[in-house]
Scaffold this motif. Structure first.
Motif, short mmCIF file in Angstrom:
data_model
loop_
_atom_site.label_atom_id
_atom_site.label_comp_id
_atom_site.label_asym_id
_atom_site.label_seq_id
_atom_site.Cartn_x
_atom_site.Cartn_y
_atom_site.Cartn_z
N GLY A 148 0.82 -1.20 0.00
CA GLY A 148 0.00 0.00 0.00
C GLY A 148 0.85 1.24 0.00
N THR A 149 0.28 2.34 0.49
CA THR A 149 0.99 3.62 0.53
C THR A 149 0.91 4.21 1.93
OG1 THR A 149 -0.97 4.88 -0.13
CG2 THR A 149 0.50 4.10 -1.89
N ILE A 150 1.94 5.01 2.27
CA ILE A 150 2.01 5.73 3.53
C ILE A 150 2.17 7.21 3.21
CG2 ILE A 150 3.31 6.08 5.66
CD1 ILE A 150 4.33 3.20 5.36
N THR A 151 1.34 8.03 3.80
CA THR A 151 1.43 9.48 3.62
C THR A 151 1.67 10.13 4.97
OG1 THR A 151 -0.10 9.44 1.74
CG2 THR A 151 0.26 11.56 2.81
N ASN A 152 2.75 10.91 5.05
CA ASN A 152 3.02 11.69 6.26
C ASN A 152 2.55 13.12 5.98
OD1 ASN A 152 4.66 10.00 8.28
ND2 ASN A 152 5.61 9.52 6.32
N GLU A 153 1.52 13.52 6.70
CA GLU A 153 0.88 14.79 6.40
C GLU A 153 1.52 15.97 7.12
OE1 GLU A 153 -3.35 14.45 6.78
OE2 GLU A 153 -3.45 13.03 5.11
N HIS A 154 2.44 15.71 8.06
CA HIS A 154 3.17 16.77 8.74
C HIS A 154 4.65 16.67 8.37
CE1 HIS A 154 -0.13 16.96 12.09
NE2 HIS A 154 -0.54 17.37 10.92
N LEU A 155 5.37 17.77 8.49
CA LEU A 155 6.78 17.78 8.09
C LEU A 155 7.66 17.02 9.09
CD1 LEU A 155 7.25 21.40 6.70
CD2 LEU A 155 6.66 19.29 5.50
N TYR A 156 7.24 16.97 10.35
CA TYR A 156 7.98 16.21 11.35
C TYR A 156 7.15 14.98 11.73
CZ TYR A 156 11.19 20.12 11.93
OH TYR A 156 12.13 21.10 11.72
N ALA A 157 7.79 13.82 11.69
CA ALA A 157 7.08 12.57 11.99
C ALA A 157 8.00 11.62 12.74
CB ALA A 157 6.59 11.91 10.71
N SER A 158 7.42 10.89 13.67
CA SER A 158 8.20 9.90 14.43
C SER A 158 7.30 8.72 14.78
CB SER A 158 8.76 10.53 15.70
OG SER A 158 9.52 9.58 16.45
N GLN A 159 7.80 7.51 14.55
CA GLN A 159 7.06 6.29 14.88
C GLN A 159 7.96 5.31 15.62
OE1 GLN A 159 6.79 7.03 11.21
NE2 GLN A 159 5.12 8.39 11.77
N PHE A 160 7.33 4.49 16.45
CA PHE A 160 8.01 3.38 17.11
C PHE A 160 7.16 2.13 16.90
CE2 PHE A 160 8.79 0.68 20.87
CZ PHE A 160 10.14 0.45 20.70
N GLN A 161 7.80 1.02 16.54
CA GLN A 161 7.08 -0.22 16.27
C GLN A 161 7.79 -1.40 16.92
OE1 GLN A 161 7.13 -0.43 11.99
NE2 GLN A 161 6.28 1.62 11.78
N ILE A 162 7.00 -2.35 17.38
CA ILE A 162 7.53 -3.64 17.83
C ILE A 162 6.81 -4.71 17.03
CG2 ILE A 162 7.88 -5.21 19.76
CD1 ILE A 162 7.71 -2.85 21.65
N GLN A 163 7.57 -5.57 16.36
CA GLN A 163 7.00 -6.60 15.49
C GLN A 163 7.35 -7.99 16.02
OE1 GLN A 163 8.69 -5.70 11.65
NE2 GLN A 163 7.32 -3.96 11.30
N PHE A 164 6.33 -8.85 16.05
CA PHE A 164 6.50 -10.25 16.41
C PHE A 164 6.09 -11.13 15.23
CE2 PHE A 164 5.70 -8.23 20.50
CZ PHE A 164 6.55 -8.89 21.38
N PRO A 165 6.84 -12.19 14.89
CA PRO A 165 6.30 -13.20 13.98
C PRO A 165 5.03 -13.79 14.58
CG PRO A 165 8.65 -13.52 14.29
CD PRO A 165 8.23 -12.49 15.29
N ARG A 166 4.09 -14.17 13.75
CA ARG A 166 2.78 -14.59 14.22
C ARG A 166 2.86 -15.68 15.29
NH1 ARG A 166 -1.95 -17.97 11.21
NH2 ARG A 166 -0.33 -19.55 11.42
N ASP A 167 3.62 -16.74 15.04
CA ASP A 167 3.66 -17.86 15.99
C ASP A 167 4.25 -17.44 17.33
OD1 ASP A 167 2.51 -19.42 14.07
OD2 ASP A 167 4.37 -20.44 13.48
N SER A 168 5.26 -16.57 17.30
CA SER A 168 5.86 -16.09 18.56
C SER A 168 4.85 -15.28 19.36
CB SER A 168 7.09 -15.22 18.26
OG SER A 168 8.09 -15.96 17.59
#
Length: 325
Positions: A115-135
């Motif tokens: 898909g697509t990601i749009t950042n609508e502000h000039l400053y952006a910050s994200q934090f993510q934690i990803q787990f494989p499904r089985d874990s």
């Protein structure tokens, strides 16, 4: 290709990763931080891989509104925290766009996505934690009702959010994220620390969605923006904080809505939040040997150094001076 993201206007690939689901299970901690200068943005991108977990922190400064295209073959559960800016996600997996506002979080599952990601502000910050499904499923076998229902949908293999409504990032979540980003430990002990924080944040998210109020006080985007502004105003005036009535006037809300809405969004009171942030900032200041304990107490708006020392000891179990030993 497990994951790729590129800038649509320039067709420039920003990240091209061959990490598969199984590669998440590195027995040792793998961490990288890259600073990138691009024609359309500057960014700092940090990644941590270990024991089936992938953590990602991004800080972007865009020069104009930007659209990205992404494609992923990963079968993952993602805990997403939009720390700053507004993020619009259009995904093949979801009928409606997902719009993350400032300081919002959710938990998502997908088995491959594009898909697509749009950042609508000039400053952006994200934090993510990803787990494989089985874990993730193994970790959450005996979780609360909300997480159990979410896991049942994950087992079916269909893309799903734990809730259609994003929730605000509360103070305990923010403190746990900050602890990860500012962790000073190294190698094996750091991996243990990051693992403990990943589980802590998952618990905080699960409880937030399990205990969200049936009838919200802050119902409209305007109400939520006003309460967010009140929180920022507190931080900007931490040395001389306003009274509740003054804060309500500045934020454009009545006192009832401010009090109830603040507790609803951040799971603490206005002055509970102020007290926690003061103590959190005090530890940073105490690391500077050029600042005395008295100066720090004054900087943070305590009525006396004795009041500061008592609050610090009650919170951490030792005095500010012992912190420096």
């Amino acid at each position: 290709m497990p994951f790729e993201i590129k800038h649509i206007a320039t067709n420039q690939i920003l990240r091209n990763s061959n990490v598969s689901d199984h590669d998440f299970n590195s027995p040792s901690l793998i961490e990288t931080t890259n600073r990138v200068a691009l024609p359309f943005a500057d960014a700092v991108l940090s990644h941590w891989h270990f024991d089936g977990i992938h953590m990602i922190h991004t800080n972007w400064h865009y020069k104009a509104r930007s659209d990205m295209a992404f494609q992923s073959d990963l079968d993952i559960v993602q805990m997403h925290f939009n720390l700053r800016g507004k993020l619009l996600l259009n995904s093949d997996q979801h009928e409606q766009p997902l719009a993350f506002g400032h300081n919002q979080h959710n938990i998502l599952y997908s088995n491959g996505n594009a898909g697509t990601i749009t950042n609508e502000h000039l400053y952006a910050s994200q934090f993510q934690i990803q787990f494989p499904r089985d874990s993730f499923l193994k970790l959450t076998e005996n979780a609360n009702d909300t997480l159990k229902r979410f896991s049942e949908k994950v087992i079916s293999g269909k893309p799903v959010l734990i809730s259609e409504q994003h929730l605000p990032i509360d103070l305990p979540m923010q403190q746990a994220i900050d602890a990860i980003l500012n962790c000073k430990y190294q190698e094996g002990i750091k991996k243990m620390f990051l693992l403990s924080k990943a589980i802590e944040i998952l618990v905080l998210q699960a409880e937030a969605f399990n205990c969200r109020p049936r009838k919200a006080v802050a119902r409209t985007d305007h109400d939520k923006d006003c309460i967010q502004y009140a929180r920022e105003y507190i931080l900007q005036h931490i040395d001389n904080p306003p009274s509740l009535s003054e804060l309500a006037r500045v934020a454009g809300l009545n006192e009832y809505k401010l009090k109830r809405g603040f507790k609803e969004m951040f799971r603490t009171t206005v002055f509970g939040y102020l007290a926690e942030k003061r103590l959190e900032l005090s530890r940073d200041h105490l690391s500077d040997p050029n600042k005395s304990v008295t100066e720090i107490a004054n900087m943070l708006g305590y009525s006396s150094v004795q009041h500061f020392s008592a609050a610090f000891k009650k919170k951490f179990g030792y005095s500010p001076r012992e912190e420096r030993m």
